[in-house]
Scaffold this active site. Structure first.
Site, PDB file in Angstrom:
ATOM      1  N   ASP A   1       0.819  -1.091  -0.038  1.00 27.64           N
ATOM      2  CA  ASP A   1      -0.063   0.038   0.027  1.00 27.64           C
ATOM      3  C   ASP A   1       0.849   1.360  -0.067  1.00 27.64           C
ATOM      4  O   ASP A   1       1.622   1.583   0.779  1.00 27.64           O
ATOM      5  CB  ASP A   1      -0.860   0.164   1.171  1.00 27.64           C
ATOM      6  CG  ASP A   1      -1.672  -1.137   1.343  1.00 27.64           C
ATOM      7  OD1 ASP A   1      -2.985  -1.325   0.930  1.00 27.64           O
ATOM      8  OD2 ASP A   1      -0.972  -2.349   1.923  1.00 27.64           O
TER       9      ASP A   1
ATOM     10  N   ASP B   1     -21.409   3.633  14.028  1.00 26.68           N
ATOM     11  CA  ASP B   1     -20.660   4.717  13.816  1.00 26.68           C
ATOM     12  C   ASP B   1     -21.729   5.573  12.916  1.00 26.68           C
ATOM     13  O   ASP B   1     -23.035   5.496  13.056  1.00 26.68           O
ATOM     14  CB  ASP B   1     -19.645   4.603  13.043  1.00 26.68           C
ATOM     15  CG  ASP B   1     -18.414   5.858  13.455  1.00 26.68           C
ATOM     16  OD1 ASP B   1     -18.771   6.975  13.212  1.00 26.68           O
ATOM     17  OD2 ASP B   1     -17.502   5.570  14.363  1.00 26.68           O
TER      18      ASP B   1
ATOM     19  N   HIS C   1     -16.608  10.243   9.795  1.00 24.13           N
ATOM     20  CA  HIS C   1     -15.899   9.484  10.939  1.00 24.13           C
ATOM     21  C   HIS C   1     -16.015   8.209  10.674  1.00 24.13           C
ATOM     22  O   HIS C   1     -14.945   7.423  11.072  1.00 24.13           O
ATOM     23  CB  HIS C   1     -16.990  10.147  11.836  1.00 24.13           C
ATOM     24  CG  HIS C   1     -16.313   9.782  13.317  1.00 24.13           C
ATOM     25  ND1 HIS C   1     -16.880   8.485  14.250  1.00 24.13           N
ATOM     26  CD2 HIS C   1     -15.367  10.179  13.934  1.00 24.13           C
ATOM     27  CE1 HIS C   1     -16.087   8.421  15.122  1.00 24.13           C
ATOM     28  NE2 HIS C   1     -15.160   9.679  15.174  1.00 24.13           N
TER      29      HIS C   1
ATOM     30  N   ASN D   1      -3.159  -4.339  -1.154  1.00 24.75           N
ATOM     31  CA  ASN D   1      -3.871  -3.920  -2.392  1.00 24.75           C
ATOM     32  C   ASN D   1      -3.346  -2.957  -3.599  1.00 24.75           C
ATOM     33  O   ASN D   1      -3.971  -2.556  -4.332  1.00 24.75           O
ATOM     34  CB  ASN D   1      -5.353  -3.982  -2.270  1.00 24.75           C
ATOM     35  CG  ASN D   1      -5.723  -2.730  -1.596  1.00 24.75           C
ATOM     36  OD1 ASN D   1      -4.783  -1.829  -1.065  1.00 24.75           O
ATOM     37  ND2 ASN D   1      -6.911  -2.146  -1.362  1.00 24.75           N
TER      38      ASN D   1
ATOM     39  N   ALA E   1     -16.169  -3.512  28.434  1.00 30.77           N
ATOM     40  CA  ALA E   1     -15.521  -2.730  27.148  1.00 30.77           C
ATOM     41  C   ALA E   1     -14.009  -2.739  27.416  1.00 30.77           C
ATOM     42  O   ALA E   1     -13.655  -2.895  28.699  1.00 30.77           O
ATOM     43  CB  ALA E   1     -16.081  -1.506  27.369  1.00 30.77           C
TER      44      ALA E   1
ATOM     45  N   ASP F   1      -8.511   1.007  29.751  1.00 23.74           N
ATOM     46  CA  ASP F   1      -7.942  -0.053  29.808  1.00 23.74           C
ATOM     47  C   ASP F   1      -6.590  -0.390  29.102  1.00 23.74           C
ATOM     48  O   ASP F   1      -5.944  -1.292  29.390  1.00 23.74           O
ATOM     49  CB  ASP F   1      -9.112  -1.184  29.334  1.00 23.74           C
ATOM     50  CG  ASP F   1     -10.158  -1.267  30.160  1.00 23.74           C
ATOM     51  OD1 ASP F   1      -9.960  -1.429  31.453  1.00 23.74           O
ATOM     52  OD2 ASP F   1     -11.237  -0.893  29.693  1.00 23.74           O
TER      53      ASP F   1
ATOM     54  N   SER G   1     -11.085   8.299  18.909  1.00 23.33           N
ATOM     55  CA  SER G   1     -11.940   7.472  17.823  1.00 23.33           C
ATOM     56  C   SER G   1     -11.012   6.891  17.012  1.00 23.33           C
ATOM     57  O   SER G   1     -11.618   5.946  16.021  1.00 23.33           O
ATOM     58  CB  SER G   1     -12.599   8.660  16.866  1.00 23.33           C
ATOM     59  OG  SER G   1     -13.812   8.980  17.950  1.00 23.33           O
TER      60      SER G   1
END
Ligand SMILES: [Ca+2]
Ligand SMILES: [Ca+2]
Ligand SMILES: [Ca+2]
Ligand SMILES: [Ca+2]
Length: 461
Positions: free
Chosen positions: A141, A174, A247, A261, A362, A385, A410
């Protein structure tokens, strides 16, 4: 501890112990094989091959010491390591090329014991495991050199073991994904239960031919070929084409842009199946995610193994109940939920909580930069975490099927979600909580360079 974040994460799956003298590992050594080199004396003249036959299923050579071990450890075959050697008299300090053989064992269970004994066999110059040779792979890539995060998390080393698998489903809850982006489309999940009779127009980003009926695969949605558009008016096509609402497309690329690819970038998991859930309009700009918990529930019900949530909000009533219940439900169905911590440089815990990031099960992700220092914007605190790079992360966007850098937890969250998918691809039996623990166990220690956040950045990066 600066090394091998993902690699150790992957190796642990095979129960590697670095402490014992030999520790056969089928990930690094060829199964049921020990390479042995007979001495010149044992073989006779240096260009002869060893004479052996098989008795009671095991190799018999006439060399008593070797034959004893062959019987004890069930050596069932012998084959030359090299085919015809042009210069048979050449030797490397008594090691003749043509005297090197692969001894085939019946089982991997005795590899360590067999090697320990064969090394001492006077008929042999040496004995050793045969290394599994892997390509030192860097994908083609063109923009990967700009993806520092892949270096930081040691993705290249991990990819020598696995590039991922389309069998692993990673849901992006999302704003929706531009699922026909050239650098995403090969990794888009196509729901096999709904696919019969449906036709995808990849260039247009549309599909047709559904029968209007749910196939009953879970999720309770009719003709949900790639995911679901939860934003009213709901529809079965989660395509997001509104440039400002990129987003979800950026998040999808962080985890799962198609690797190797010859296009653009690679996600942390180069091969995976992306389930797209769309919680934003495609006619106006928003920064909110609609119906996020229903997105999670749906993703788990259609079989997601990893669910990313790069969204959340402060709980104003102290209430994490619905969020916790949703995540526990997803966990129970086999999905690890990975969540962004938040971008307000806010301390979590001590009277402040975000949902769903602070939920019990989570995997809550804070953001660091190129040198593992906490990103200035990243939330922190006891509920966090783990950390991952979240500054200047290059990924896919909607405009012109292009790419841009973005900052945020994000971006850190899907990088971790992609790693979770990688680990899952080579150990499909890990439960969500085992997967979560595996990622946390193998994170690098970063409190030495983040002394003001001791205990507040989780297990590290
Ligand atoms: Ca369905
Ligand atoms: Ca259908
Ligand atoms: Ca690519
Ligand atoms: Ca937590």
């Amino acid at each position: 501890m600066k090394k091998f974040y993902i690699v150790s994460c992957l190796l642990l799956l095979f129960g590697v112990s670095l402490l014992s003298a030999f520790s056969f590992d089928p990930n690094t050594s060829v199964s049921k094989t020990i390479v042995v080199c007979f001495t010149k004396d044992a073989i006779g003249t240096q260009d002869r091959s060893i004479d052996f036959n098989i008795q009671d299923g095991v190799v018999v050579t006439g060399l008593a010491s070797f034959d004893n071990l062959a019987k004890r450890y069930q050596i069932v075959g012998l084959e030359r390591f090299f085919d015809a050697v042009k210069v048979p008299q050449w030797n490397d300090n008594g090691i003749y090329m043509q005297n090197i053989y692969k001894a085939r064992l019946a089982s991997d269970d005795v590899m360590d014991a067999a090697l320990a004994e064969l090394i001492k066999d006077p008929a042999l110059r040496y004995a050793e495991f045969e290394t599994v040779n892997r390509q030192y792979f860097v994908p083609n890539d063109p923009m990967v050199a700009q993806q520092y995060a892949l270096d930081v998390i040691q993705a290249y080393e991990a990819w020598d073991y696995t590039m991922g698998s389309h069998d692993v489903k990673l849901a992006v809850t999302d704003s929706g994904v531009k699922w026909n982006h050239p650098d995403l489309r090969a990794n888009i999940w196509v729901n096999p239960a709904e696919a019969p009779g449906m036709t995808i127009n990849w260039d247009a980003g549309t599909y047709s031919g559904g029968n209007g009926v749910d196939a009953g695969e879970g999720g309770n949605k009719a003709d949900d070929l790639m995911g679901w558009n939860f934003y009213p008016p709901v529809s079965n096509n989660p395509m997001q084409n509104w440039p400002d609402n990129y987003h979800g497309t950026h998040v999808a690329g962080c985890a799962a842009a198609v690797g190797n690819n010859m296009i653009g970038v690679s996600g942390s998991c180069p091969i995976v199946s992306i389930i797209s859930c769309k919680g934003a309009p495609h006619t106006s700009s928003v920064n909110t995610v609609y119906d996020g918990y229903n997105q999670m529930k749906y993703a788990a019900e259609v079989g997601a193994h990893v669910i990313n949530a790069s969204w959340g909000g402060q709980t104003t009533t102290g209430g994490l109940n619905t969020a916790n219940t949703t995540i526990n439900y997803c966990t129970n169905l086999g999905a690890l939920v990975v969540v962004a911590a938040g971008n307000s440089n806010q301390l979590h815990g001590a009277g402040y909580n975000d949902a769903p990031g602070d939920c019990t099960n989570a995997l809550c992700v804070a953001a660091t930069g190129p040198s593992d220092i906490k990103a200035s914007f990243s939330d922190y605190g006891e509920p966090i975490d783990i950390c991952a790079p979240g500054e200047g992360i290059l990924s896919t966007i909607i405009q012109s099927n292009g790419y841009t850098n973005a900052d945020g937890t994000s971006m850190a969250s899907p990088i971790v979600a992609g790693v979770a998918a990688l680990v899952k691809s080579i150990n499909p039996d890990l439960t969500p909580l085992q997967l979560r623990q595996r990622l946390m166990m193998t994170a690098d220690y970063i409190y030495d360079i983040n002394p003001n956040y001791e205990g507040l950045l989780g297990a590290g990066r």
